[in-house]
Design a protein around this motif. Structure first.
Motif, PDB file in Angstrom:
ATOM      1  N   CYS A  17      10.119   4.358  -7.777  1.00 46.39           N
ATOM      2  CA  CYS A  17       9.951   3.014  -8.341  1.00 46.39           C
ATOM      3  C   CYS A  17       8.512   2.706  -8.740  1.00 46.39           C
ATOM      4  N   GLY A  18       7.567   3.179  -7.932  1.00 46.75           N
ATOM      5  CA  GLY A  18       6.170   2.836  -8.180  1.00 46.75           C
ATOM      6  C   GLY A  18       5.474   3.722  -9.188  1.00 46.75           C
ATOM      7  N   SER A  19       5.820   5.019  -9.204  1.00 44.89           N
ATOM      8  CA  SER A  19       5.099   5.973 -10.050  1.00 44.89           C
ATOM      9  C   SER A  19       5.780   6.266 -11.381  1.00 44.89           C
ATOM     10  N   THR A  20       7.109   6.166 -11.425  1.00 45.19           N
ATOM     11  CA  THR A  20       7.802   6.570 -12.650  1.00 45.19           C
ATOM     12  C   THR A  20       7.522   5.712 -13.878  1.00 45.19           C
ATOM     13  N   PRO A  21       7.037   4.458 -13.738  1.00 41.14           N
ATOM     14  CA  PRO A  21       6.613   3.785 -14.969  1.00 41.14           C
ATOM     15  C   PRO A  21       5.603   4.617 -15.766  1.00 41.14           C
ATOM     16  N   ALA A  22       4.721   5.331 -15.056  1.00 44.20           N
ATOM     17  CA  ALA A  22       3.783   6.226 -15.750  1.00 44.20           C
ATOM     18  C   ALA A  22       4.520   7.407 -16.378  1.00 44.20           C
ATOM     19  N   PHE A  23       5.548   7.923 -15.687  1.00 45.25           N
ATOM     20  CA  PHE A  23       6.352   9.020 -16.236  1.00 45.25           C
ATOM     21  C   PHE A  23       7.040   8.574 -17.532  1.00 45.25           C
ATOM     22  N   CYS A  78       5.098  13.959  -6.303  1.00 41.30           N
ATOM     23  CA  CYS A  78       4.640  12.576  -6.187  1.00 41.30           C
ATOM     24  C   CYS A  78       4.997  12.007  -4.816  1.00 41.30           C
ATOM     25  N   THR A  79       6.185  12.317  -4.331  1.00 37.21           N
ATOM     26  CA  THR A  79       6.618  11.854  -3.010  1.00 37.21           C
ATOM     27  C   THR A  79       5.727  12.429  -1.915  1.00 37.21           C
ATOM     28  N   THR A  80       5.423  13.719  -2.014  1.00 33.14           N
ATOM     29  CA  THR A  80       4.556  14.366  -1.028  1.00 33.14           C
ATOM     30  C   THR A  80       3.168  13.745  -1.032  1.00 33.14           C
ATOM     31  N   GLN A  88      12.776   6.272   3.899  1.00 32.51           N
ATOM     32  CA  GLN A  88      12.972   6.428   2.456  1.00 32.51           C
ATOM     33  C   GLN A  88      11.785   5.962   1.633  1.00 32.51           C
ATOM     34  N   PHE A  89      10.774   5.423   2.295  1.00 33.55           N
ATOM     35  CA  PHE A  89       9.763   4.679   1.546  1.00 33.55           C
ATOM     36  C   PHE A  89       8.915   5.544   0.618  1.00 33.55           C
ATOM     37  N   ASP A  90       8.500   6.709   1.061  1.00 27.96           N
ATOM     38  CA  ASP A  90       7.655   7.546   0.208  1.00 27.96           C
ATOM     39  C   ASP A  90       8.405   7.998  -1.043  1.00 27.96           C
ATOM     40  N   ALA A  91       9.681   8.347  -0.877  1.00 32.02           N
ATOM     41  CA  ALA A  91      10.486   8.743  -2.033  1.00 32.02           C
ATOM     42  C   ALA A  91      10.648   7.585  -3.002  1.00 32.02           C
ATOM     43  N   LEU A 112       0.825  -1.201   0.000  1.00 31.74           N
ATOM     44  CA  LEU A 112       0.000   0.000   0.000  1.00 31.74           C
ATOM     45  C   LEU A 112       0.863   1.257   0.000  1.00 31.74           C
ATOM     46  N   ALA A 113       0.684   2.094  -0.985  1.00 39.18           N
ATOM     47  CA  ALA A 113       1.430   3.357  -1.048  1.00 39.18           C
ATOM     48  C   ALA A 113       0.966   4.282   0.066  1.00 39.18           C
TER      49      ALA A 113
END
Length: 344
Positions: free
Chosen positions: A246-252, A332-334, A238-241, A151-152
């Motif tokens: 790792c989790g969001s940049t595939p969309a980027f 995205c991290t925030t 470090q988890f949110d960063a 879970l993010a």
């Protein structure tokens, strides 16, 4: 093996996935592919050989599992869904997917699915945490088991409080939860953030664990996610960063390729052919970087004096490309840090 629907009963080596949405399903199908092909694969892991030759580590688990954990390698998977539509969609996908594991699709019986499992993968929406595992029957069923959360924005202390595993140290809540360290239960929690490339066994996964998770628990989680990509241990801070990176940049990356395709079509290329070329080019650059090249060096080698590449790079800089991308990751991290604040 064809999936089986309906009630579940305990069986050895069972993994229950609570929430088979986009990411949960990607992990499911990645594990099924791994069960047929073996894990890990060098094709998926890209530059693994070069990394090992240089004596570097890319986060893969090289330690053998303890005997008690090797017995936990899943041979049966229970996929939990909420709606009849999701159940039917998953059933159709599984019917056309070759694999060697037993799979049951369950709707409306989270407690039964958890009770039947050795290990539980928590994959619901962050805001549904309470609804998914907060019921007494589910909490009781999780006792003594390994819970892997993907879970993010939901920290391990937040999960522990929902499960009533911790004794609050203070009366002051942080983001709606008591920060605590004293465990009152036996559920070992490991937090993981894979990505949608799990489906093709090319995920980049980061993990961190709670205080009562044993080294064997962590090695098992590493083994599990190594079967669908690469794994790196990180700290909770470090988890949110890493969720963003790792989790969001595939969309980027997909958005960047999509933008390249628009430009390619504008200069006369077919979109289908340009897509293959752009994706393979990105894959090639990633392989170079994983083999030890610095991004700046790759750029300098291509952008020769007086050439066309430097003109394109200057145009990107005129549009504040570097700052825009960096700001997007920060935003995205925030956003990831507050996803778990509002529980249903």
């Amino acid at each position: 093996m064809a999936p089986v629907d309906g009630e579940v009963s305990p069986s050895p080596n069972t993994l229950t996935i609570l929430g088979c949405g986009t990411l949960g399903s990607a992990i499911l199908f990645g594990l099924l592919a791994s069960s047929t092909e073996g894990a890990p694969t060098k094709e998926v892991n890209g530059a693994q050989d070069q990394l090992e030759e240089k004596g570097w580590s890319n986060g893969h688990c090289h330690e053998a599992l303890d005997d008690d954990r090797s017995l936990r390698k899943p041979s049966h998977i229970i996929a939990c869904v909420r709606t009849e539509e999701s159940q039917e969609h998953l059933r159709k996908e599984l019917a056309n997917f070759e694999h060697s594991l037993s799979v049951a699709i369950v709707r409306g019986d989270n407690a039964g699915a958890v009770q039947a499992a050795d290990t539980v993968l928590l994959g619901c929406q962050p805001q549904d945490l309470n609804a998914c595992i907060g019921a007494p029957a589910v909490r009781n069923a999780l006792e003594g088991k390994l819970l892997i959360s993907i879970l993010a924005g939901v920290s391990i202390p937040q999960i522990e409080e929902v499960l009533q595993l911790t004794k609050p140290e203070t009366t002051t809540k942080v983001n709606g939860f008591h920060p605590s360290k004293e465990s009152l239960g036996t559920t070992a929690i490991v937090r993981a953030m894979p990505n949608t490339a799990s489906y093709v066994r090319a995920s980049t996964t980061v993990i961190t664990s709670c205080s009562i998770a044993s080294p064997a628990d962590v090695r098992f989680v590493e083994w599990l996610f190594t079967s669908i990509g690469t794994v790196t241990r990180i700290t909770a801070a470090q988890f949110d960063a890493c969720t963003a990176l790792c989790g969001s940049t595939p969309a980027f990356f997909a958005h960047f390729i999509e933008s390249l395709l628009d430009g390619a079509v504008a200069v006369g290329l077919k979109r289908s052919e340009a897509q293959v070329m752009a994706a393979n080019t990105m894959k090639g650059v990633a392989t170079l970087i994983l083999a030890g090249e610095q991004p700046e060096t790759v750029k300098e080698k291509v952008a020769t004096p007086g050439g066309s590449t430097i003109q394109g790079l200057l145009e990107l800089e005129r549009k504040a490309f570097r700052g825009t991308v960096a700001d997007a990751l920060i935003k995205c991290t925030t956003a990831a840090s507050i996803l778990g604040s509002n529980q249903a």
